[in-house]
Write an enzyme that holds these catalytic residues in place. Structure first.
Site, PDB file in Angstrom:
ATOM      1  CG  ASP A   1      26.566  25.215  62.060  1.00 47.12           C
ATOM      2  OD1 ASP A   1      27.709  24.898  61.670  1.00 47.12           O
ATOM      3  OD2 ASP A   1      25.638  25.533  61.282  1.00 47.12           O
TER       4      ASP A   1
ATOM      5  CE  LYS B   1      30.834  27.144  55.281  1.00 45.70           C
ATOM      6  NZ  LYS B   1      30.306  27.339  53.931  1.00 45.70           N
TER       7      LYS B   1
ATOM      8  CD1 TRP C   1      24.428  29.420  57.521  1.00 46.33           C
ATOM      9  CD2 TRP C   1      23.492  27.540  56.754  1.00 46.33           C
ATOM     10  NE1 TRP C   1      24.699  29.319  56.180  1.00 46.33           N
ATOM     11  CE2 TRP C   1      24.146  28.182  55.693  1.00 46.33           C
ATOM     12  CE3 TRP C   1      22.823  26.346  56.506  1.00 46.33           C
ATOM     13  CZ2 TRP C   1      24.153  27.672  54.393  1.00 46.33           C
ATOM     14  CZ3 TRP C   1      22.822  25.821  55.213  1.00 46.33           C
ATOM     15  CH2 TRP C   1      23.470  26.484  54.184  1.00 46.33           C
TER      16      TRP C   1
HETATM   17  C1  LIG Z   1      27.167  28.112  59.318  1.00 48.47           C
HETATM   18  C2  LIG Z   1      26.797  27.043  58.341  1.00 48.47           C
HETATM   19  N1  LIG Z   1      26.098  25.976  58.760  1.00 48.47           N
HETATM   20  C3  LIG Z   1      25.746  24.984  57.917  1.00 48.47           C
HETATM   21  C4  LIG Z   1      26.080  25.015  56.595  1.00 48.47           C
HETATM   22  C5  LIG Z   1      25.653  23.897  55.710  1.00 48.47           C
HETATM   23  O1  LIG Z   1      26.674  23.001  55.629  1.00 48.47           O
HETATM   24  P1  LIG Z   1      26.624  21.694  54.730  1.00 48.47           P
HETATM   25  O2  LIG Z   1      26.471  22.148  53.326  1.00 48.47           O
HETATM   26  O3  LIG Z   1      27.963  21.078  55.044  1.00 48.47           O
HETATM   27  O4  LIG Z   1      25.486  20.865  55.201  1.00 48.47           O
HETATM   28  C6  LIG Z   1      26.821  26.094  56.106  1.00 48.47           C
HETATM   29  C7  LIG Z   1      27.193  26.135  54.680  1.00 48.47           C
HETATM   30  O5  LIG Z   1      27.634  27.091  54.110  1.00 48.47           O
HETATM   31  C8  LIG Z   1      27.184  27.127  56.999  1.00 48.47           C
HETATM   32  O6  LIG Z   1      27.897  28.181  56.573  1.00 48.47           O
END
Ligand SMILES: Cc1ncc(COP(=O)(O)O)c(C=O)c1O
Length: 364
Positions: free
Chosen positions: A173, A197, A104
């Site tokens: 994030d 989540k 991520w």
């Molecule tokens: C730490 C983290 N960042 C970003 C995301 C991506 O999020 P989204 O699908 O809401 O764009 C996730 C998805 O599992 C995640 O766990």
């Protein structure tokens, strides 16, 4: 009518508190005497206004936000934030610092690079497959911000103490741990997380942004991609994800009322995680994937000694009502996601199952 519910360890979208699901069900056909469901009313109605205001007030209370922080509800997931952050918040000619702790973070870095920003990767744990949280980094005091991922959902690592930006605003994030523990928001310029989540359902992203950061937003950013547009219009510039915002309000009500706030939630989350780590640490067959001092309370990752036993574990777990335990495809193995709504009872039951499975497999 009773429903068969599983032990839900999905990584996201994930379990919601049962009382929240029941409340949604109960008031779905006639929301607060309107004769309509929440998904059928105008986002400009006073009924929806009360709903969004209540969710915002609860978020502020839970996170103890001072007046210089704004809470925004946005769409596009955390993934859209990866691109909006550099677009809105970098100063011309100054670097943007990133700490890379996994898939991520890597995606966030890529979106800043695409825009031609001066990205500096000040630390990375890629050398050991992102199995740890780096402790050594130097943030450039000229940096626009320093970005990090508070919990790596995929490998199961988590910052227990946030990085020190030395006055440079932190941006995080927190998709997989916002609302799971108290945080000191003071050093943060921006925090973002999809709700799906720990505090709601998919379709809405919570963005917490400090007032001074909004002054950085350049004029030439398209309207929908400016943080100021969402702030100026109280998250109602266009039709928002009304149902998802309503669900956030219910989950935050549960967090405040039934759980008793984020300190209490953190205690429960720690207790849940230690139940599974204890099994792993005393096991001859389960091997933890994340390094000890970087372990996450949210996503517990482990492997079995070989692929065949791993598959047998997952199949048997599924037959026994444990869902979502398959590890992310980039890591393999197993992952138990223990977000807020996963009950202590579910986790105790999983720990007992893991012990039994081990005994059986050692007996041959
Ligand atoms: C730490 C983290 N960042 C970003 C995301 C991506 O999020 P989204 O699908 O809401 O764009 C996730 C998805 O599992 C995640 O766990």
């Amino acid at each position: 009518m009773t429903h068969k519910r599983v032990h839900n360890f999905n990584p996201g979208p994930a379990a919601l508190p049962l009382p929240v699901l029941k409340e949604i069900q109960e008031e779905f056909l006639d929301f607060h005497g309107s004769g309509m469901s929440i998904t059928e009313i105008s986002h400009r109605s006073s009924l929806f206004e009360e709903t969004i205001d209540d969710a915002l007030a609860r978020a502020r209370r839970l996170l103890k936000l001072s007046d210089d922080f704004h809470v925004l509800f946005m769409q596009g997931g955390a993934s859209l934030q990866f691109c909006m952050i550099p677009m809105n918040l970098t100063f011309p000619g100054r670097p943007a610092d990133y700490i890379n702790t996994g898939v991520w973070s890597t995606k966030a870095i890529k979106e800043a690079q695409i825009q031609g920003k001066d990205v500096r990767i000040v630390a990375t744990s890629e050398d050991r497959n992102f199995s740890y949280i780096p402790t050594e980094y130097t943030v450039d005091e000229q940096a626009s911000y320093v970005h990090f991922t508070s919990n790596n959902t995929i490998v199961g690592t988590q910052w227990q103490r946030f990085p020190d930006g030395g006055g440079v605003p932190l941006i995080s994030d927190m998709s997989s741990d916002l609302m799971s523990r108290p945080i000191d928001v003071k050093p943060f310029g921006l925090i973002y997380a999809g709700a799906q989540k720990n505090f709601g359902t998919a379709g809405v992203t919570m963005v917490i942004i400090r007032e001074d950061m909004l002054k950085r937003v350049p004029d030439n950013v398209p309207t929908m991609l400016k943080y100021t547009t969402t702030r100026d219009n109280k998250s109602l510039f266009n039709t928002p994800p009304t149902f998802a915002i309503y669900v956030i309000g219910l989950v935050l009500t549960w967090l405040e009322g039934t759980i008793g706030g984020l300190k209490e939630m953190e205690k429960i989350n720690r207790q849940k995680a230690s139940l599974i780590y204890e099994v792993i640490d005393n096991s001859e067959i389960y091997q933890g994937i994340a390094e000890h001092n970087s372990r996450s309370t949210m996503n517990v990752t482990f492997r079995l000694p070989n692929e065949k036993l791993g598959q047998r574990f997952l199949a048997e777990a599924m037959r026994n009502g444990f869902h979502g335990l398959k590890g992310h495809r980039s890591v393999g193995g197993c992952r138990a996601s223990l977000y807020n709504a996963v009950t202590l009872d579910s986790v105790r039951t999983l720990a007992a199952f893991m012990r039994e499975f081990e005994e059986k497999s050692l007996r041959g």
